[in-house]
Design a protein around this motif. Structure first.
Motif, mmCIF file in Angstrom:
data_model
loop_
_atom_site.group_PDB
_atom_site.id
_atom_site.type_symbol
_atom_site.label_atom_id
_atom_site.label_comp_id
_atom_site.label_asym_id
_atom_site.label_seq_id
_atom_site.Cartn_x
_atom_site.Cartn_y
_atom_site.Cartn_z
ATOM 1 N N SER B 48 -19.319 23.121 10.464
ATOM 2 C CA SER B 48 -19.481 24.296 11.318
ATOM 3 C C SER B 48 -18.255 25.203 11.241
ATOM 4 N N ARG B 49 -17.067 24.599 11.230
ATOM 5 C CA ARG B 49 -15.835 25.405 11.166
ATOM 6 C C ARG B 49 -15.760 26.185 9.857
ATOM 7 N N VAL B 52 -18.020 29.381 9.807
ATOM 8 C CA VAL B 52 -17.473 30.574 10.475
ATOM 9 C C VAL B 52 -16.449 31.268 9.568
ATOM 10 N N ILE B 55 -18.761 33.061 6.562
ATOM 11 C CA ILE B 55 -20.067 33.713 6.734
ATOM 12 C C ILE B 55 -20.075 35.197 6.342
ATOM 13 N N LEU B 89 -26.459 27.232 13.592
ATOM 14 C CA LEU B 89 -26.142 28.285 14.566
ATOM 15 C C LEU B 89 -25.307 29.417 13.975
ATOM 16 N N ILE B 90 -24.486 29.119 12.975
ATOM 17 C CA ILE B 90 -23.656 30.165 12.390
ATOM 18 C C ILE B 90 -24.525 31.172 11.635
ATOM 19 N N VAL B 92 -27.761 31.635 12.006
ATOM 20 C CA VAL B 92 -28.673 32.266 12.959
ATOM 21 C C VAL B 92 -27.948 33.370 13.742
ATOM 22 N N SER B 93 -26.734 33.084 14.234
ATOM 23 C CA SER B 93 -25.971 34.094 14.993
ATOM 24 C C SER B 93 -25.665 35.305 14.122
ATOM 25 N N ALA B 94 -25.260 35.054 12.874
ATOM 26 C CA ALA B 94 -24.917 36.156 11.969
ATOM 27 C C ALA B 94 -26.147 36.994 11.638
ATOM 28 N N LYS B 96 -28.914 37.383 13.349
ATOM 29 C CA LYS B 96 -29.348 38.158 14.507
ATOM 30 C C LYS B 96 -28.457 39.389 14.693
ATOM 31 N N ASP B 324 -33.725 36.265 20.581
ATOM 32 C CA ASP B 324 -33.433 34.975 21.224
ATOM 33 C C ASP B 324 -33.645 33.807 20.255
ATOM 34 N N LEU B 325 -33.766 34.094 18.970
ATOM 35 C CA LEU B 325 -33.934 33.022 17.972
ATOM 36 C C LEU B 325 -32.808 31.992 18.121
ATOM 37 N N ASN B 326 -33.196 30.720 18.092
ATOM 38 C CA ASN B 326 -32.215 29.643 18.215
ATOM 39 C C ASN B 326 -32.301 28.729 17.000
ATOM 40 N N ALA B 327 -31.254 27.956 16.764
ATOM 41 C CA ALA B 327 -31.287 26.951 15.704
ATOM 42 C C ALA B 327 -32.253 25.846 16.113
#
Ligand SMILES: [Zn+2]
Lengths: 242, 333
Positions: B48-49, B52, B55, B89-90, B92-94, B96, B324-327
């Motif tokens: 995960s680190r 980020v 990305i 989540l990384i 997905v967040s990017a 969105k 609101d898409l989530n992993a």
């Protein structure tokens, strides 16, 4: 300057749309909810309330940590990708400083924000409210054993204001070390406020978008164990791009 | 139509620009293998680190290599699952953030569908088809009646085949990820240890690799106790033969039962040479009217090009995600 500021470092999510010092729209939710689900819809809603399009923004200010790793990454990734897409400035601000800034009216006082990092450890730092009502650093943010930190604070000949919900939970322990030199903030000041965050970020230096990462203040356990036995060669990359 | 696709479900941060679901304009991958090699396997927090860190770099690089700007992009696609939740989540967040800031539609993509549609980048999928998806996290037989429709007819009941490779790799003492090394060693050895072919006679299409893994580990430990030296190449060859036999047997049987035009081999383990060669032979001998499609090596591992290819089909079927898409770490097809 048109600013979008947000903080999802811990349980609370706070988002604000701010024009200079003028707050246009803000939402803070302080119940355990999924930041990944609620952050972007909230940003969209507040920009609509402010009657702004994303393209009108000039700066993204994000609470960069410490805090919950997942919450920090959601905020950091959203912030850096928004800033990159819109071609605007990105600023990261300490999540502890955001809390300390809640005590802005206490000019000259020492403020200690605390987040529980579990197993007897806390994320914390020491701040002082200056003449402009800004929380400035006395002791940088750190990850430390609570006992050790309280011992350090007990040796400062000062009254200290503790802020944060986690500080309230360990009130008795803090009083044991600092007796009547420990003060505790009212409940309303224990939750991060994205408007305060925007004001701290408005006067801070801009950061590089690509290299921006959360301030975890703690290595991943596997990494710490590895580094105890190995050293990383200078310039050695652990990620290859092709 | 141009899709900017993003993938971050495990230990590769990837972005790609895909035109009309079949033309790869760029496919940038930041691979963390070196980092996780230090720990003998993927450490989720570290993955995960790294995501980020890379990305926005891989996204910018993907647009540059495709020689286009965000203004020429028509939609953003992202892997929503399955995978490691913190890693997903990384991406997905990017995705969105880009979709919102650039005013583009957002397409959620299933990672497994991505692996299958990787084959569409160098070839043309024809339906109905049967896909064998094999990787460190998956072992699935997927029947596709038509484009965009997925039916899992068989899957592993315990370890994924790639996972079994990595685990026995550790026992033999090859670096992570073990698959490539075992494959190489197997070429120099013989299948002499008769490891079990789990569930090969049973009339369903599910797999099990934990029995094979245990048999392997027991063989090595028992030999060690008797101070007996086993030939590592023979061990590798015996393990590989057992794993590949089951995969091929079930795939061929399924392809006989279901009326398919094509068999598609997909996922990281599709890079395994024995699996590629043996499956090609088996399809040729036993399925005269079926064509086997194997993606090029560069598209077998996790990458965003395959997500862009699958996203195009999802897009034409009207599939969209909101902000609101989530992993979805446990997402099934
Ligand atoms: Zn995969």
């Amino acid at each position: 300057m048109k600013i979008l500021a947000f903080d999802t470092s811990n349980t609370a999510m706070s988002v604000a749309v701010v024009d200079g010092q003028q707050l246009l729209a803000e939402k803070t939710v302080n119940v355990r909810k999924n930041h990944s689900i609620q952050l972007m819809p909230t940003i969209d809603l507040l920009l609509q309330d402010a009657k702004w399009t994303p393209q009108m923004l000039e700066r993204i200010v994000v609470a960069e940590g410490p805090g919950s790793y997942t919450g920090l990454r959601i905020a950091a990734t959203t912030a850096k990708t928004l800033a990159w897409t819109l071609g605007i400035d990105l600023v990261g601000v300490s999540s502890l400083q955001v809390l300390a800034q809640n005590a802005a009216m206490l000019e000259g006082q020492w403020i200690c924000p605390l987040f529980d990092a579990r197993r007897g450890n806390f994320y914390t730092g020491l701040y002082r409210i200056n003449m402009d009502g800004q929380a400035v650093v006395i002791e940088p943010d750190t990850h430390i054993a609570l006992v050790e930190w309280l011992d350090y604070l007990a040796h400062q000949d000062k009254t200290i204001y503790f802020v944060g919900e986690d500080a309230w939970k360990i009130k008795d322990t803090i009083k044991k070390h600092l007796a009547d030199r420990a003060y505790f903030s009212k409940a309303i000041l224990q939750t991060p406020d994205a408007w305060q965050l925007s004001q701290l970020g408005a006067c801070k230096e801009v950061t590089d978008i690509h290299t921006f990462v959360p301030q975890y203040l703690k290595l991943a356990e596997a990494e710490a164990n590895w580094l105890a036995r190995h050293t990383l060669q200078e310039g050695e990359s652990l990620v290859d791009t092709y | 139509m141009k899709i900017l696709a993003i993938e971050s479900s495990c230990d590769e941060t990837s972005a790609a620009v895909i035109e009309d679901g079949c033309r790869q304009l760029s496919n940038v991958v930041a691979s963390q293998i070196k980092s996780h090699k230090r720990f003998g396997g993927v450490v989720p927090e570290i993955a995960s680190r790294h995501h980020v860190e890379f990305i926005t770099l891989v996204i910018e690089e993907a647009l540059q290599r495709a020689q286009c700007t965000l203004k020429e992009i028509d939609a953003v696609a992202v892997t929503e699952g399955p995978g490691l939740v913190g890693a997903l989540l990384i991406g997905v967040s990017a995705a969105k953030a880009i979709a919102y800031a650039a005013g583009l539609p957002l397409i959620p993509v299933n990672h497994i569908a991505g692996h299958i549609y990787a084959a569409n980048l160098n070839d043309t999928l024809e339906f109905p088809l049967l896909a064998l998806v094999v990787s460190g996290g998956h072992t699935e037989l997927v029947y596709m009646k038509e484009s965009g429709s997925y039916e899992i007819i068989g899957e592993t009941r315990d370890d994924a085949v790639g996972e079994a490779y990595d685990k026995i790799g550790r026992v033999i003492g090859v670096p992570y990820p073990g698959g490539k090394h075992i494959d190489e060693m197997a070429h120099h050895g013989k299948d002499r240890y008769n490891f079990p072919r789990a569930m090969i006679k049973e009339d369903h299409y599910d797999f099990s690799f934990s029995g094979l893994k245990s048999a392997f580990i027991n063989k090595v430990h028992n030999a060690q106790q008797r101070d007996e030296v086993l030939d590592s190449n023979d061990l590798a060859a015996s393990f590989q033969a057992a794993a590949v036999d089951v995969l091929i047997d079930k795939t061929i049987r399924a392809a006989k039962e279901y009326p398919v035009k094509q068999v598609v081999l997909a996922g990281g383990v599709a890079a395994n040479s024995a699996l590629r060669n043996e499956l090609a032979k088996a399809v040729e001998h036993e399925l005269p009217n079926v064509r086997l499609i194997v993606p090029p090596l560069s598209l077998t591992g996790d990458n965003a090009a395959m997500i862009g290819a699958a996203a195009y089909i999802a897009y034409t079927r009207g599939e969209r995600a909101e902000l609101d898409l989530n992993a979805k770490p446990g997402l099934s097809l």
